[in-house]
Design a protein around this motif. Structure first.
Motif, PDB file in Angstrom:
ATOM      1  N   GLY A 240       6.994  -1.479   0.424  1.00  0.00           N
ATOM      2  CA  GLY A 240       6.108  -2.419   1.107  1.00  0.00           C
ATOM      3  C   GLY A 240       6.677  -2.915   2.418  1.00  0.00           C
ATOM      4  O   GLY A 240       6.349  -4.011   2.864  1.00  0.00           O
ATOM      5  N   LYS A 241       7.520  -2.115   3.080  1.00  0.00           N
ATOM      6  CA  LYS A 241       8.162  -2.524   4.332  1.00  0.00           C
ATOM      7  C   LYS A 241       7.502  -1.826   5.514  1.00  0.00           C
ATOM      8  O   LYS A 241       6.871  -0.781   5.371  1.00  0.00           O
ATOM      9  CB  LYS A 241       9.657  -2.188   4.305  1.00  0.00           C
ATOM     10  CG  LYS A 241      10.432  -2.897   3.217  1.00  0.00           C
ATOM     11  CD  LYS A 241      11.932  -2.727   3.393  1.00  0.00           C
ATOM     12  CE  LYS A 241      12.370  -1.286   3.256  1.00  0.00           C
ATOM     13  NZ  LYS A 241      13.844  -1.154   3.279  1.00  0.00           N
ATOM     14  N   PRO A 307      -0.092   8.727   6.228  1.00  0.00           N
ATOM     15  CA  PRO A 307      -0.867   7.534   5.860  1.00  0.00           C
ATOM     16  C   PRO A 307      -0.913   6.475   6.948  1.00  0.00           C
ATOM     17  O   PRO A 307      -1.748   5.571   6.891  1.00  0.00           O
ATOM     18  CB  PRO A 307      -0.148   7.016   4.613  1.00  0.00           C
ATOM     19  CG  PRO A 307       1.233   7.540   4.723  1.00  0.00           C
ATOM     20  CD  PRO A 307       1.121   8.869   5.404  1.00  0.00           C
ATOM     21  N   VAL A 308      -0.029   6.558   7.956  1.00  0.00           N
ATOM     22  CA  VAL A 308      -0.088   5.583   9.040  1.00  0.00           C
ATOM     23  C   VAL A 308      -1.403   5.719   9.803  1.00  0.00           C
ATOM     24  O   VAL A 308      -1.907   4.756  10.375  1.00  0.00           O
ATOM     25  CB  VAL A 308       1.125   5.744   9.983  1.00  0.00           C
ATOM     26  CG1 VAL A 308       1.135   4.659  11.049  1.00  0.00           C
ATOM     27  CG2 VAL A 308       2.420   5.681   9.195  1.00  0.00           C
ATOM     28  N   GLU A 309      -1.988   6.923   9.808  1.00  0.00           N
ATOM     29  CA  GLU A 309      -3.296   7.102  10.429  1.00  0.00           C
ATOM     30  C   GLU A 309      -4.338   6.208   9.764  1.00  0.00           C
ATOM     31  O   GLU A 309      -5.215   5.655  10.432  1.00  0.00           O
ATOM     32  CB  GLU A 309      -3.717   8.569  10.323  1.00  0.00           C
ATOM     33  CG  GLU A 309      -2.837   9.551  11.082  1.00  0.00           C
ATOM     34  CD  GLU A 309      -3.171   9.599  12.556  1.00  0.00           C
ATOM     35  OE1 GLU A 309      -4.133   8.923  12.964  1.00  0.00           O
ATOM     36  OE2 GLU A 309      -2.468  10.310  13.298  1.00  0.00           O
ATOM     37  N   SER A 351      -0.913  -0.104  -0.978  1.00  0.00           N
ATOM     38  CA  SER A 351      -2.184   0.467  -1.417  1.00  0.00           C
ATOM     39  C   SER A 351      -2.688   1.527  -0.450  1.00  0.00           C
ATOM     40  O   SER A 351      -3.273   2.531  -0.871  1.00  0.00           O
ATOM     41  CB  SER A 351      -3.231  -0.638  -1.577  1.00  0.00           C
ATOM     42  OG  SER A 351      -3.479  -1.270  -0.331  1.00  0.00           O
ATOM     43  N   ILE A 352      -2.472   1.330   0.857  1.00  0.00           N
ATOM     44  CA  ILE A 352      -2.942   2.301   1.838  1.00  0.00           C
ATOM     45  C   ILE A 352      -1.955   3.450   2.001  1.00  0.00           C
ATOM     46  O   ILE A 352      -2.357   4.601   2.198  1.00  0.00           O
ATOM     47  CB  ILE A 352      -3.191   1.614   3.197  1.00  0.00           C
ATOM     48  CG1 ILE A 352      -4.314   0.584   3.068  1.00  0.00           C
ATOM     49  CG2 ILE A 352      -3.549   2.623   4.272  1.00  0.00           C
ATOM     50  CD1 ILE A 352      -4.605  -0.179   4.348  1.00  0.00           C
ATOM     51  N   GLY A 353      -0.657   3.165   1.914  1.00  0.00           N
ATOM     52  CA  GLY A 353       0.339   4.168   2.277  1.00  0.00           C
ATOM     53  C   GLY A 353       0.857   5.039   1.157  1.00  0.00           C
ATOM     54  O   GLY A 353       1.371   6.130   1.427  1.00  0.00           O
ATOM     55  N   LEU A 354       0.766   4.603  -0.103  1.00  0.00           N
ATOM     56  CA  LEU A 354       1.345   5.402  -1.179  1.00  0.00           C
ATOM     57  C   LEU A 354       0.597   6.721  -1.346  1.00  0.00           C
ATOM     58  O   LEU A 354      -0.633   6.755  -1.334  1.00  0.00           O
ATOM     59  CB  LEU A 354       1.331   4.623  -2.489  1.00  0.00           C
ATOM     60  CG  LEU A 354       2.427   3.569  -2.658  1.00  0.00           C
ATOM     61  CD1 LEU A 354       2.227   2.785  -3.934  1.00  0.00           C
ATOM     62  CD2 LEU A 354       3.806   4.221  -2.652  1.00  0.00           C
ATOM     63  N   ARG A 355       1.341   7.802  -1.491  1.00  0.00           N
ATOM     64  CA  ARG A 355       0.792   9.134  -1.727  1.00  0.00           C
ATOM     65  C   ARG A 355       1.431   9.704  -2.987  1.00  0.00           C
ATOM     66  O   ARG A 355       2.660   9.828  -3.068  1.00  0.00           O
ATOM     67  CB  ARG A 355       1.059  10.062  -0.542  1.00  0.00           C
ATOM     68  CG  ARG A 355       0.351   9.657   0.745  1.00  0.00           C
ATOM     69  CD  ARG A 355      -1.150   9.753   0.598  1.00  0.00           C
ATOM     70  NE  ARG A 355      -1.871   9.436   1.821  1.00  0.00           N
ATOM     71  CZ  ARG A 355      -2.318   8.231   2.144  1.00  0.00           C
ATOM     72  NH1 ARG A 355      -2.105   7.206   1.311  1.00  0.00           N
ATOM     73  NH2 ARG A 355      -2.968   8.025   3.266  1.00  0.00           N
ATOM     74  N   GLN A 356       0.601  10.065  -3.958  1.00  0.00           N
ATOM     75  CA  GLN A 356       1.121  10.507  -5.243  1.00  0.00           C
ATOM     76  C   GLN A 356       1.971  11.754  -5.102  1.00  0.00           C
ATOM     77  O   GLN A 356       3.032  11.866  -5.717  1.00  0.00           O
ATOM     78  CB  GLN A 356      -0.045  10.772  -6.198  1.00  0.00           C
ATOM     79  CG  GLN A 356       0.400  11.206  -7.596  1.00  0.00           C
ATOM     80  CD  GLN A 356      -0.768  11.378  -8.544  1.00  0.00           C
ATOM     81  OE1 GLN A 356      -1.917  11.151  -8.156  1.00  0.00           O
ATOM     82  NE2 GLN A 356      -0.496  11.772  -9.760  1.00  0.00           N
TER      83      GLN A 356
END
Length: 361
Positions: A240-241, A307-309, A351-356
């Motif tokens: 979460g950083k 995911p930064v996009e 929630s937005i950045g995590l990728r399984q």
């Protein structure tokens, strides 16, 4: 009675738990429910000795909601903070229909056959009738799709030079690549996975949707000047950083400063693997990479992997659109404000950045 009710809400309330704040935060990193992550971080703040007011400020909710979260946590532990889903109405679709819907949505329409480039809900309702002779209204089908986890999202244009198997190949090859990086590090070194990208924010912002009377087309002022700034942003979704800077230009020098900012936010004794696209300033020989960072390039023409996009889209939709920037300094102030707001919401980054495929492979 009103004064007594207010006193009852404001009265101190204690978290009764055998878990430490570190254990609660550790569980939040593996949780994929953004709402539950936010509740757990609020509980961890109170366990660390923070007040309910501080927890409410971090979570962005009222004191009454914090009190309810504490009561739910005291009653059922971490499971009590899971998002509660209200029971929906009875449905006429079974598991076979839902599996078929998931497959056809993932595959997408064939423009030459279906005549559309994206499925509309009326097209999916007609498809269910053609395939299974199931008649369902648009409202009922919309509720079904939301229950299955689908919602309307703006489609991103796919790069014309992207090969169909580039994304799948990278997802399979990234775990072995990370394993090789770990082998080169001292034994027991923690590895943090970071993602990096840049976004240009200027006076020519896009005009998003706005409220207006049905049947009319609203208008809004649009700036014709061209001053702009660049946000260099990086996130570590598992922790979460986030680390970001605002620069006037996008070049190797600015990228080097951003890498130093990322290195500062990496935990002491840990090593960061930064995934980023293959822009020229990312691969320049003049770029100085800090010793606690290793760069891992993404495949070319595959921005969907970063995911930064998605974070840029969220920030533009909520904080950076429908504005008239007075000057370059005004642009910088708004960019800094938007990034600080994001940093204050670690559950949003998770929630937005995590990728399984990257974190649970």
């Amino acid at each position: 009675m009103a004064n007594c009710w207010r006193f009852a809400i404001a009265a101190p309330i204690r978290v009764r738990s055998d878990l430490s704040s570190d254990q609660v935060r550790a569980f939040s990193r593996s949780c994929r429910d953004a709402g539950q992550v936010r509740r757990l971080l609020a509980i961890a703040t109170i366990l660390d000795g923070g007040s309910r007011s501080e927890a409410a400020r971090i979570a962005g909710v009222t004191l009454q909601i914090i009190r309810d979260w504490v009561l739910r946590f005291n009653e059922a532990g971490i499971a009590g903070l899971a998002t509660r889903k209200a029971p929906g109405p009875a449905t006429i679709l079974d598991d076979r229909h839902r599996r078929a819907l998931e497959e056809v949505i993932a595959t997408g329409p064939i423009p030459a056959v279906h005549g559309v480039v994206r499925w509309r809900i009326i097209d999916l309702a007609q498809w269910l009738w053609d395939e299974f002779a199931v008649s369902i209204s648009k409202q009922a089908l919309g509720h079904e799709l939301r229950t299955m986890g689908y919602r309307k999202l703006s489609a991103r244009p796919r790069h014309r030079g992207q090969r169909s198997d580039d994304i799948a190949v990278f997802k399979k090859s990234s775990p072995p690549g990370l394993a090789q990086i770990r082998q080169r590090l001292p034994s027991g070194t923690p590895v943090e996975l970071w993602w990096q990208d840049e976004a240009r924010i200027g006076q020519q912002t896009k005009l998003t949707r706005r409220w207006a009377k049905r049947g009319t087309r609203p208008c809004a002022p649009r700036d014709q000047r061209r001053s702009s700034a660049w946000i260099f942003g990086a996130i570590c979704p598992a922790e979460g950083k986030a680390a970001g800077i605002v620069m006037p230009h996008c070049n190797s020098e600015a990228m080097g400063i951003h890498l130093e900012e990322i290195a500062f936010h990496v935990a002491p004794g840990a090593h960061a693997v930064v995934l980023l696209d293959q822009a020229g300033w990312h691969r320049s020989t003049e770029l100085i990479v800090p010793p606690n960072i290793t760069l891992m390039p993404l495949p070319p023409r595959c921005p969907e992997l970063d995911p930064v996009e998605n974070l840029w889209q969220f920030m533009r939709d909520n904080w950076l659109s429908n504005r008239i920037f007075k000057s370059y300094d005004d642009i910088v102030d708004h960019c800094c404000f938007a990034w600080i707001r994001l940093v204050e919401q670690p559950w949003r980054i998770m929630s937005i950045g995590l990728r399984q495929w990257a974190h649970w492979s």
